[in-house]
Design an enzyme around this catalytic site. Structure first.
Site, PDB file in Angstrom:
ATOM      1  N   GLY D 154       0.586  -0.746   0.054  1.00 35.09           N
ATOM      2  CA  GLY D 154       0.178  -0.082  -0.143  1.00 35.09           C
ATOM      3  C   GLY D 154       0.742   1.421  -0.303  1.00 35.09           C
ATOM      4  O   GLY D 154       2.325   1.251   0.327  1.00 35.09           O
ATOM      5  N   CYS D 155       0.017   2.715  -0.171  1.00 28.53           N
ATOM      6  CA  CYS D 155       1.119   3.977  -0.753  1.00 28.53           C
ATOM      7  C   CYS D 155       1.757   4.177   0.780  1.00 28.53           C
ATOM      8  O   CYS D 155       2.435   4.818   1.399  1.00 28.53           O
ATOM      9  CB  CYS D 155       0.248   4.764  -1.211  1.00 28.53           C
ATOM     10  SG  CYS D 155      -1.476   4.404  -0.384  1.00 28.53           S
ATOM     11  N   TYR D 156       0.461   3.672   2.197  1.00 27.64           N
ATOM     12  CA  TYR D 156       0.950   4.578   3.252  1.00 27.64           C
ATOM     13  C   TYR D 156       2.179   3.986   3.827  1.00 27.64           C
ATOM     14  O   TYR D 156       2.933   4.240   4.525  1.00 27.64           O
ATOM     15  CB  TYR D 156       0.372   4.267   4.260  1.00 27.64           C
ATOM     16  CG  TYR D 156      -1.087   5.918   3.785  1.00 27.64           C
ATOM     17  CD1 TYR D 156      -0.610   6.906   4.116  1.00 27.64           C
ATOM     18  CD2 TYR D 156      -2.428   5.123   3.832  1.00 27.64           C
ATOM     19  CE1 TYR D 156      -1.035   8.172   3.796  1.00 27.64           C
ATOM     20  CE2 TYR D 156      -3.462   6.611   3.548  1.00 27.64           C
ATOM     21  CZ  TYR D 156      -3.230   8.273   3.944  1.00 27.64           C
ATOM     22  OH  TYR D 156      -3.494   8.634   3.528  1.00 27.64           O
TER      23      TYR D 156
END
Lengths: 352, 352, 352, 352
Positions: D154-156
């Site tokens: 995921g990006c986070y």
């Protein structure tokens, strides 16, 4: 004679963002009349040269700063100047009987040495400083009402302290675990031409600054310590957000009692701010958007308890130029004059 | 008993941006009390579910739309619905004696056939349409004061017509040369989820839409023709700007008398808008920023004459949701009720 | 020896936005090697002090400006300086055999008097000016290929002229009816600290500037006249948009033949730009978003014919710092060196 | 035959932001050729209907999703779909010998039960899950090179883990004190029409969401635990920022050794990321701006030690759609194919 009975007020440092907010607010405030605008670099210019949109409404010149003259004409004086100037002006105004509200950092500290160690300068005015009141009405309402000189809080401290106060006052958290991750629009940097504040630089981007050393840290710690009754050290990190107005403080702290429930916390906050018309505690699951407070003097607070980590997370949103600056000064003025705390201050934000 | 004497008003279509602006404005308006909020999709919900920041201030539910019930409770009804619904509701409300202000396109046209040719539908209500007044107070102040039904102008037409009116009324330009290059914030698109209105799509970008065929064209042309006393065709191009609120119309037209001077033009505009408290003509060399009008019902107008090209260039700035929508509706209400035209409407924008 | 055979290039004025775009582009360009960065105020500093994100990739110092030294080291020199400096430097560089691309206004005019009447100064260098080529490859490709000195076009003229060129060249419009309503991101103002360019001022707002007197007007008119074969006067109005990059020019003109069809126009534009790899004519009904060109050297053009008004409306979108500045300079370099016109220039924008 | 030797790749779910980033990146990647674009809702449409700016460059149709057909044509398949779909498609593709990179959450967890407890669904594919590799090359480079199926982070988590990894791996912090305050542009929400993602709602505002319960929490904790060698619980709070692209993670943790120096920390990070071409550790006193990483696959890391509080503060900035999504997938592809880790990925951001 339409203004008969209105309190004559002056603003020193009218050209900046603090100044224009004050002009805007005081212009619509039923209790006062603006009789003086002062500034150095803009002295002699009509105020509307700086803010043409107000030209149909504000017909005042910016005058040179002459303290005797100001004291003669004004009952209340707002000082909205760069740090380090107010403490050279306030004594004269106070001696002439003016009430003074300072928006700079000059009068925010209980101890003049805290000021000089973070802001520099050589000050010998502890006596005046000791009589100054920190202008956060939600914490010092009664003392503000009695004060002649107010040191208005910084924008970040306002958002941070309103988020932390109930926790510290009631001993609900371990103070040394408090972390404040704050995010601000760029108007907090003032109306000064700086490359990093250009739209071309600051838009579509995000970054931290002053990590571990921002000058609002000792101010936050001073009031946190006052609330906790013991020395408190906090972690404070400001960030610049690509927008004009608004501060969101995301505050983390470890709960003393890991069993504290979310609904109890909401009850505690509501009780703490029961008599505070400018603080609104949101219901469970709702977190504030800074836009909600935009153009108002409100502080919206959202609360969360994380039972997995034993932490409370508090989110507080203000308009940095209103509750974080000029609005709060007017709120203090209201208290000092014995007026309703909400008098002349906008409550309802436009949306979107 | 605090609201004794206040006029009971209702808003049908309270959930959208027009609705929330009306709620915000009417809530602080000293002459009215909001007694009804209506909507289809949100019926039964508290209004504050849609706009949580207003929860401490607005304690109303959105009710189902029952025209008889509305008419029984409200003296004035604002309709803030998608196009094509108001003309099905207004007749009942009018028959029951309500004053009605419609914010959609339904009642903006003198001729019902103009409406249907651009908006579709099958309407047989020319009789009602003929009694409707176009709600641009600067042009139709007296008729608005007498009207029972107002068709509130579109946002682009408001900015465009206030820029063009003095020129057309006084025959200063060749009407067929008029070009309106308009720029709007994205809130004009309403609170509906559309991909092209996402921040991720619309931010940091700029584009035109509806070139040569936007539905505000016939509305602008209708009023331009009324002003000029002859059929006028205009070029109108709207653009979407990466910001929330505000419209700037840049209007070009060839002067009939190429010797017309800039200062004469300013005099003419000032004279034309002498009694218009919501229009502010700027002094020479000053052009309006949309931000100046933000959150107010003002229209700022800047003027330039280009002697090289023989054209006049007029720049008008409004807040599309205020003077371009809800604010203007309240301005009309004030006229309809015989109140001050400025009553309850914000004048001073915050800056920045 | 990895750079063997690469052309040594220098950039004078490396610290501004033009400079950093050039550094970024030339760094990835397979035909050149940056061997010199020059500047006045930043001389002695590492380039990465100004642009820390490039520190892992660009290990060059900004050097003082010594023309002999530059000429000794560089085969090609880009001048990216405030107006009025290049024409004092270029002669020396040219005499030493350098190819020179100037990004300022100094060499954009065929007649040195046009320059001085709009930009001031006292110039006696018509001889050099006469040998300079205006660096818009889509119009002057062959002459650019032969030139030693290029006056790179302004950002607004690039967008405006690519929109207008086919119309003027083919005599399809009445030239005196041409109106250019241009909108630009604020990076066009450069990396200089100005109050009106602060995010706090320029964000969430929109306004025109330089109405009827912007200095890009004579530049546009000069090339329009060259295309039309007769003196052309245009109306040009620039606006500042709350975004970093991008220009949209909305161009209006009355068609000579009111029967001209939209599809014919698209055919004409496609033919005109048949050999222009950096201009993309959009299909019917599609209008360009500035974001599409962002980070690329492309110009997207959308077309509309309004049969009601007899006008053509052309929309052209570029990245003001790429096709409007540094990208176009590199495109010219490619032609001057006999390389592919697309070499080393980004084509595909990221989206969103 | 220009593409002879290029690896044929397909993208399932080409219409969203992940899809268009992949198209953009793979189009310019020298090792691959895009031979298939798939989607449900857009099947049959040219890709350029969705992204008109790419129409001159990408001449592909979006096809219906037929796994056998995809496997027959593609050697590598990127799945860029909503959560819960990839694990129904990947098995067929894997069985036919394709390499698969999934950009959803489906294959990010070591234990299928962690997935189902946070994302729902009923999965019986632990066997496949056990052979999947978490696609964060800086931590799992060698395993990625050997894998047939990659679960892209995921990006986070990408921003968070790159900030935390050296601290956890070397035991420098008390893991339970880790707090991640993350800020993201709104493109992270994808190309779906949601009211809260409209520019009119999200611009000029800032707020937290998913406090104490965001689904990226278990993903971060899983990898933190793997790094620390023991179960780690973190505090993770995401915020939505008014900008399109970019994530900044501000990470706080208490140091095990309060005497740890800032310069030692920088040394440790530089050593840890010595072989990581996409991570750049900034020098002392420099904090990353998200804009620096925009359009690149880079992660910039800034470090601070606060001796007053005993905490380390790490700031990491990425482009959420590049290193946080599509760029990282291509980085993994490079490793899987035995290519240079940087092949075909942009390094130099444009600025501003």
């Amino acid at each position: 004679m339409g203004n008969m009975g209105r309190v004559p007020v002056g603003i020193v440092g009218a050209s900046g963002y603090g100044g224009v907010q004050l002009v805007r607010l005081l212009k619509e405030h039923p209790g006062v009349e603006i009789v003086y605008l002062g500034g150095e670099s803009s002295a002699g210019k009509p105020f509307s040269d700086l803010y043409p949109h107000l030209s149909p409404f504000v017909d005042l010149k910016i005058e040179a700063i002459d303290l005797e003259e100001i004291a003669a004409r004004c009952q209340v004086v707002f000082l909205s100047l760069p740090n380090g100037l107010a403490y050279q002006m306030a004594p004269t105004l106070l001696a002439r009987g003016c009430k003074v509200l300072d928006l700079s950092a000059d009068y925010r500290f209980f101890d003049v040495n805290t000021y000089t160690s973070w802001y520099g300068g050589d000050r010998q005015d502890q006596e005046i400083v000791s009589k100054t009141v920190y202008g956060l009405p939600e914490l010092y309402r009664d003392r503000i009402a009695q004060a002649q000189l107010i040191g208005c809080p910084g924008c970040y401290p306002t958002a941070s302290l309103l988020a932390l106060a109930p926790l510290l006052k009631q001993g609900l958290i371990l103070p040394e675990t408090a972390i404040i991750d704050a995010k601000s629009g760029t108007s907090g940097g003032g109306r000064q031409a700086k490359v990093n504040m250009l739209l071309a630089e600051a838009d579509s981007s995000l970054g931290a600054y002053g990590v571990a050393r921002h000058r609002h840290t000792p101010e936050i710690e001073q009031i946190c310590s006052d609330l906790a009754g013991s020395e408190v050290t906090v972690q404070f990190t400001p960030h610049l957000i690509p927008m004009v107005r608004g501060i969101l403080a995301t505050v983390y702290a470890t709960m003393r009692d890991p069993g504290l429930q979310h609904k109890d916390l909401i009850t505690i906050y509501n009780a703490f701010y029961r008599n505070a018309p400018w603080v609104k505690v949101l219901s469970s699951g709702t977190y504030p958007q800074t836009k909600w407070a935009c153009g108002t003097n409100l502080c919206y607070i959202g609360l969360e308890v994380d039972s997995r980590t034993g932490r409370v997370i508090v989110l507080s949103a203000i308009d940095n130029l209103m509750k974080g600056q000029a609005g709060q000064a007017v709120q203090c003025l209201n208290l000092m004059m014995g007026w309703e705390e909400t008098l002349g201050l906008p409550q309802l934000s436009f949306y979107p």
